[in-house]
Design a protein around this motif. Structure first.
Motif, PDB file in Angstrom:
ATOM      1  N   THR A   1       1.087  -1.343  -0.059  1.00  0.00           N
ATOM      2  CA  THR A   1       0.384  -0.125  -0.059  1.00  0.00           C
ATOM      3  C   THR A   1       1.140   1.480   0.033  1.00  0.00           C
ATOM      4  O   THR A   1       0.650   2.250  -0.362  1.00  0.00           O
ATOM      5  CB  THR A   1      -0.876   0.272   1.289  1.00  0.00           C
ATOM      6  OG1 THR A   1      -1.665  -0.798   0.815  1.00  0.00           O
ATOM      7  CG2 THR A   1      -1.562   1.476   1.197  1.00  0.00           C
ATOM      8  N   LEU A   2       1.723   1.532   0.694  1.00  0.00           N
ATOM      9  CA  LEU A   2       2.902   2.055   0.982  1.00  0.00           C
ATOM     10  C   LEU A   2       2.977   2.482  -0.477  1.00  0.00           C
ATOM     11  O   LEU A   2       3.332   3.949  -0.938  1.00  0.00           O
ATOM     12  CB  LEU A   2       4.165   1.866   1.538  1.00  0.00           C
ATOM     13  CG  LEU A   2       3.388   2.574   2.937  1.00  0.00           C
ATOM     14  CD1 LEU A   2       4.776   1.875   4.132  1.00  0.00           C
ATOM     15  CD2 LEU A   2       2.818   3.736   3.230  1.00  0.00           C
ATOM     16  N   ASP A   3       3.484   1.640  -1.359  1.00  0.00           N
ATOM     17  CA  ASP A   3       4.719   0.979  -2.302  1.00  0.00           C
ATOM     18  C   ASP A   3       3.887   2.588  -3.567  1.00  0.00           C
ATOM     19  O   ASP A   3       4.121   2.731  -4.488  1.00  0.00           O
ATOM     20  CB  ASP A   3       4.526   0.693  -3.271  1.00  0.00           C
ATOM     21  CG  ASP A   3       6.330   0.217  -2.541  1.00  0.00           C
ATOM     22  OD1 ASP A   3       6.876   0.593  -1.417  1.00  0.00           O
ATOM     23  OD2 ASP A   3       6.569  -1.773  -2.380  1.00  0.00           O
ATOM     24  N   ASP A   4       2.510   1.698  -3.225  1.00  0.00           N
ATOM     25  CA  ASP A   4       1.236   2.730  -3.941  1.00  0.00           C
ATOM     26  C   ASP A   4       1.162   3.845  -4.175  1.00  0.00           C
ATOM     27  O   ASP A   4       1.302   5.067  -5.070  1.00  0.00           O
ATOM     28  CB  ASP A   4      -0.402   2.203  -3.818  1.00  0.00           C
ATOM     29  CG  ASP A   4      -0.508   0.384  -4.337  1.00  0.00           C
ATOM     30  OD1 ASP A   4       0.461   0.056  -4.510  1.00  0.00           O
ATOM     31  OD2 ASP A   4      -1.263   0.281  -3.831  1.00  0.00           O
ATOM     32  N   ALA A   5       1.643   4.766  -3.303  1.00  0.00           N
ATOM     33  CA  ALA A   5       2.273   5.909  -3.436  1.00  0.00           C
ATOM     34  C   ALA A   5       3.959   6.682  -3.568  1.00  0.00           C
ATOM     35  O   ALA A   5       3.463   7.631  -3.110  1.00  0.00           O
ATOM     36  CB  ALA A   5       1.151   6.538  -2.085  1.00  0.00           C
ATOM     37  N   PHE A   6       4.578   5.910  -3.686  1.00  0.00           N
ATOM     38  CA  PHE A   6       5.778   6.080  -3.775  1.00  0.00           C
ATOM     39  C   PHE A   6       5.533   5.970  -5.779  1.00  0.00           C
ATOM     40  O   PHE A   6       5.071   5.844  -6.230  1.00  0.00           O
ATOM     41  CB  PHE A   6       6.697   5.420  -3.508  1.00  0.00           C
ATOM     42  CG  PHE A   6       8.169   5.355  -3.682  1.00  0.00           C
ATOM     43  CD1 PHE A   6       8.169   6.311  -2.627  1.00  0.00           C
ATOM     44  CD2 PHE A   6       9.188   5.173  -4.539  1.00  0.00           C
ATOM     45  CE1 PHE A   6       9.916   6.828  -2.530  1.00  0.00           C
ATOM     46  CE2 PHE A   6      10.189   5.237  -4.854  1.00  0.00           C
ATOM     47  CZ  PHE A   6      10.494   6.343  -3.935  1.00  0.00           C
TER      48      PHE A   6
ATOM     49  N   SER B   1       8.184  -1.862 -12.993  1.00  0.00           N
ATOM     50  CA  SER B   1       7.147  -1.948 -13.212  1.00  0.00           C
ATOM     51  C   SER B   1       6.091  -0.804 -11.698  1.00  0.00           C
ATOM     52  O   SER B   1       6.373  -1.608 -11.240  1.00  0.00           O
ATOM     53  CB  SER B   1       6.798  -3.449 -13.243  1.00  0.00           C
ATOM     54  OG  SER B   1       5.255  -4.204 -13.439  1.00  0.00           O
ATOM     55  N   LEU B   2       5.371  -0.603 -12.835  1.00  0.00           N
ATOM     56  CA  LEU B   2       4.337  -0.123 -12.018  1.00  0.00           C
ATOM     57  C   LEU B   2       2.589  -0.794 -11.835  1.00  0.00           C
ATOM     58  O   LEU B   2       1.933  -0.551 -11.551  1.00  0.00           O
ATOM     59  CB  LEU B   2       4.036   1.672 -12.610  1.00  0.00           C
ATOM     60  CG  LEU B   2       5.753   2.474 -12.593  1.00  0.00           C
ATOM     61  CD1 LEU B   2       4.710   3.471 -12.574  1.00  0.00           C
ATOM     62  CD2 LEU B   2       5.749   2.498 -10.811  1.00  0.00           C
ATOM     63  N   ASP B   3       2.699  -2.254 -12.848  1.00  0.00           N
ATOM     64  CA  ASP B   3       1.329  -2.243 -12.303  1.00  0.00           C
ATOM     65  C   ASP B   3       1.275  -3.425 -11.052  1.00  0.00           C
ATOM     66  O   ASP B   3       1.690  -4.243 -10.606  1.00  0.00           O
ATOM     67  CB  ASP B   3       2.140  -3.778 -13.541  1.00  0.00           C
ATOM     68  CG  ASP B   3       0.249  -4.694 -13.717  1.00  0.00           C
ATOM     69  OD1 ASP B   3      -0.754  -4.310 -12.572  1.00  0.00           O
ATOM     70  OD2 ASP B   3       0.286  -5.103 -14.573  1.00  0.00           O
ATOM     71  N   SER B   4       0.610  -2.060 -10.174  1.00  0.00           N
ATOM     72  CA  SER B   4       0.747  -2.324  -8.825  1.00  0.00           C
ATOM     73  C   SER B   4      -0.574  -3.873  -8.639  1.00  0.00           C
ATOM     74  O   SER B   4      -0.557  -4.388  -7.550  1.00  0.00           O
ATOM     75  CB  SER B   4       0.279  -1.066  -8.095  1.00  0.00           C
ATOM     76  OG  SER B   4      -1.096  -0.830  -8.343  1.00  0.00           O
ATOM     77  N   GLU B   5      -1.365  -4.054  -9.085  1.00  0.00           N
ATOM     78  CA  GLU B   5      -2.367  -5.003  -9.407  1.00  0.00           C
ATOM     79  C   GLU B   5      -1.739  -6.518  -9.429  1.00  0.00           C
ATOM     80  O   GLU B   5      -1.409  -7.426  -8.712  1.00  0.00           O
ATOM     81  CB  GLU B   5      -2.924  -5.064 -10.012  1.00  0.00           C
ATOM     82  CG  GLU B   5      -4.557  -3.786 -10.074  1.00  0.00           C
ATOM     83  CD  GLU B   5      -5.050  -3.617  -8.611  1.00  0.00           C
ATOM     84  OE1 GLU B   5      -4.859  -5.017  -8.029  1.00  0.00           O
ATOM     85  OE2 GLU B   5      -4.915  -2.475  -7.716  1.00  0.00           O
ATOM     86  N   ARG B   6      -0.932  -6.378 -10.455  1.00  0.00           N
ATOM     87  CA  ARG B   6      -0.001  -7.009 -10.961  1.00  0.00           C
ATOM     88  C   ARG B   6       1.064  -8.322 -10.011  1.00  0.00           C
ATOM     89  O   ARG B   6       1.060  -8.841  -9.435  1.00  0.00           O
ATOM     90  CB  ARG B   6       0.242  -7.485 -12.130  1.00  0.00           C
ATOM     91  CG  ARG B   6       1.638  -8.882 -12.315  1.00  0.00           C
ATOM     92  CD  ARG B   6       1.929  -8.958 -14.104  1.00  0.00           C
ATOM     93  NE  ARG B   6       2.754  -9.829 -13.833  1.00  0.00           N
ATOM     94  CZ  ARG B   6       2.867 -10.321 -14.089  1.00  0.00           C
ATOM     95  NH1 ARG B   6       1.500 -11.689 -13.913  1.00  0.00           N
ATOM     96  NH2 ARG B   6       3.879 -11.575 -14.159  1.00  0.00           N
ATOM     97  N   ARG B   7       1.482  -7.250  -8.976  1.00  0.00           N
ATOM     98  CA  ARG B   7       2.681  -7.151  -8.715  1.00  0.00           C
ATOM     99  C   ARG B   7       2.131  -7.748  -7.140  1.00  0.00           C
ATOM    100  O   ARG B   7       2.982  -8.916  -6.375  1.00  0.00           O
ATOM    101  CB  ARG B   7       3.980  -5.634  -7.572  1.00  0.00           C
ATOM    102  CG  ARG B   7       4.489  -5.111  -9.337  1.00  0.00           C
ATOM    103  CD  ARG B   7       4.869  -4.079  -8.493  1.00  0.00           C
ATOM    104  NE  ARG B   7       5.483  -3.718  -7.764  1.00  0.00           N
ATOM    105  CZ  ARG B   7       6.970  -4.356  -6.946  1.00  0.00           C
ATOM    106  NH1 ARG B   7       7.564  -4.494  -8.449  1.00  0.00           N
ATOM    107  NH2 ARG B   7       7.224  -3.667  -5.918  1.00  0.00           N
ATOM    108  N   PHE B   8       0.908  -6.706  -6.222  1.00  0.00           N
ATOM    109  CA  PHE B   8      -0.009  -7.414  -4.977  1.00  0.00           C
ATOM    110  C   PHE B   8      -0.206  -8.824  -5.527  1.00  0.00           C
ATOM    111  O   PHE B   8      -0.338  -9.541  -4.418  1.00  0.00           O
ATOM    112  CB  PHE B   8      -1.497  -6.469  -4.833  1.00  0.00           C
ATOM    113  CG  PHE B   8      -2.104  -7.009  -3.828  1.00  0.00           C
ATOM    114  CD1 PHE B   8      -1.015  -7.016  -2.883  1.00  0.00           C
ATOM    115  CD2 PHE B   8      -3.212  -7.925  -3.585  1.00  0.00           C
ATOM    116  CE1 PHE B   8      -1.897  -7.007  -1.232  1.00  0.00           C
ATOM    117  CE2 PHE B   8      -4.018  -8.080  -2.129  1.00  0.00           C
ATOM    118  CZ  PHE B   8      -3.285  -7.724  -1.352  1.00  0.00           C
ATOM    119  N   GLU B   9      -0.956  -9.597  -6.651  1.00  0.00           N
ATOM    120  CA  GLU B   9      -1.265 -10.446  -6.926  1.00  0.00           C
ATOM    121  C   GLU B   9      -0.407 -11.644  -6.750  1.00  0.00           C
ATOM    122  O   GLU B   9      -0.764 -12.819  -5.833  1.00  0.00           O
ATOM    123  CB  GLU B   9      -2.077 -10.626  -8.270  1.00  0.00           C
ATOM    124  CG  GLU B   9      -3.977 -10.185  -8.085  1.00  0.00           C
ATOM    125  CD  GLU B   9      -4.553 -10.049  -6.907  1.00  0.00           C
ATOM    126  OE1 GLU B   9      -4.605 -12.092  -6.978  1.00  0.00           O
ATOM    127  OE2 GLU B   9      -5.101  -9.929  -6.432  1.00  0.00           O
TER     128      GLU B   9
END
Length: 242
Positions: free
Chosen positions: A162-167, A208-216
């Protein structure tokens, strides 16, 4: 525009609605509203008192300090996290459902991930959540020490993601993170390939900025890893991991 008709002078003027009595619940609700709207840096006891139209000293009759206030805010929000009733046959997917719910809650409340850092959830909602999380971990056949650590590991994973999403910081302009990532990618690919073959090769995935893929992907890695510790049904779960 038609002017309003004045009330007769003998009529009792309307009184403003009575102000809601100050209470711990009200303080927490307003603090959460400030957090959601303006972020953690804007939340202070003075700012909270202004919003409640009272003096800061009045707040301390209900909340000891800002740290306790954040404990209370965090515990209030934890009630929104959905933790599945354990079903051993669906354990991997249930762990992912729990993590997705926790992430949704963290992302729906501004700076909540920052609030959660180094904070042990021992309020009423936090304790219930811990109990349900441990039940879910044990339903997967994990030994007790692995189950206990896994609960912390999963929460830390969601917090970090979640923190990475805002970085990086730099306002709300979506181009800022993209430009920053492009700079890093360009730098990595410019490195001498004979000395940094892996960084040059992996520059794309690393930035990569694909946060959804990184999270999954992160969930899949963690759940698969935890699954390797699962013990057969009936085996003592209190035994160590080896």
């Amino acid at each position: 525009m038609t002017e309003p008709i004045p009330a007769p002078p003998w009529q009792t003027p309307k009184k403003p609605p009575p102000r809601q009595p100050l209470s711990q619940d009200l303080i927490v609700q307003v603090a959460l509203r400030i957090l959601d709207a303006e972020g953690l840096d804007a939340l202070s006891m003075r700012r909270l008192a202004q919003e409640l139209e009272t003096g800061p000293a009045s707040l301390y009759a209900h909340v000891a300090n800002k740290d306790e206030l954040l404990d209370l805010v965090y515990d209030t929000v934890l009630s929104e996290v959905e933790i599945p009733v354990p079903d051993p046959d669906r354990w991997p997917e249930q762990v992912k459902e729990y993590l997705r719910s926790l992430r949704t809650v963290f992302r729906s409340h501004r700076d909540l991930a920052r609030v959660s850092i180094s904070r042990i959830p021992l309020g009423p909602n936090g304790v219930v959540g811990m109990e349900r999380t441990m039940a879910l971990m044990r339903a997967g056949g994990l030994p007790d020490d692995i189950a206990a650590y896994a609960g912390d590991l999963l929460a830390s994973f969601v917090t970090t993601e979640t923190l990475d999403d805002a970085f990086p910081a730099g306002g709300t302009d979506p181009a800022t993170p993209r430009a920053y990532a492009a700079q890093i990618r360009s730098y990595l690919t410019s490195l001498p390939v004979d000395r940094f073959p892996n960084l040059v090769h992996m520059a794309g995935p690393i930035t990569s900025l694909d946060s959804e893929r990184r999270f999954e992907l992160g969930m899949e890695i963690i759940v698969r890893g935890l699954s390797t510790y699962a013990r057969p049904a009936g085996q003592d779960s209190s035994a160590g991991s080896g």
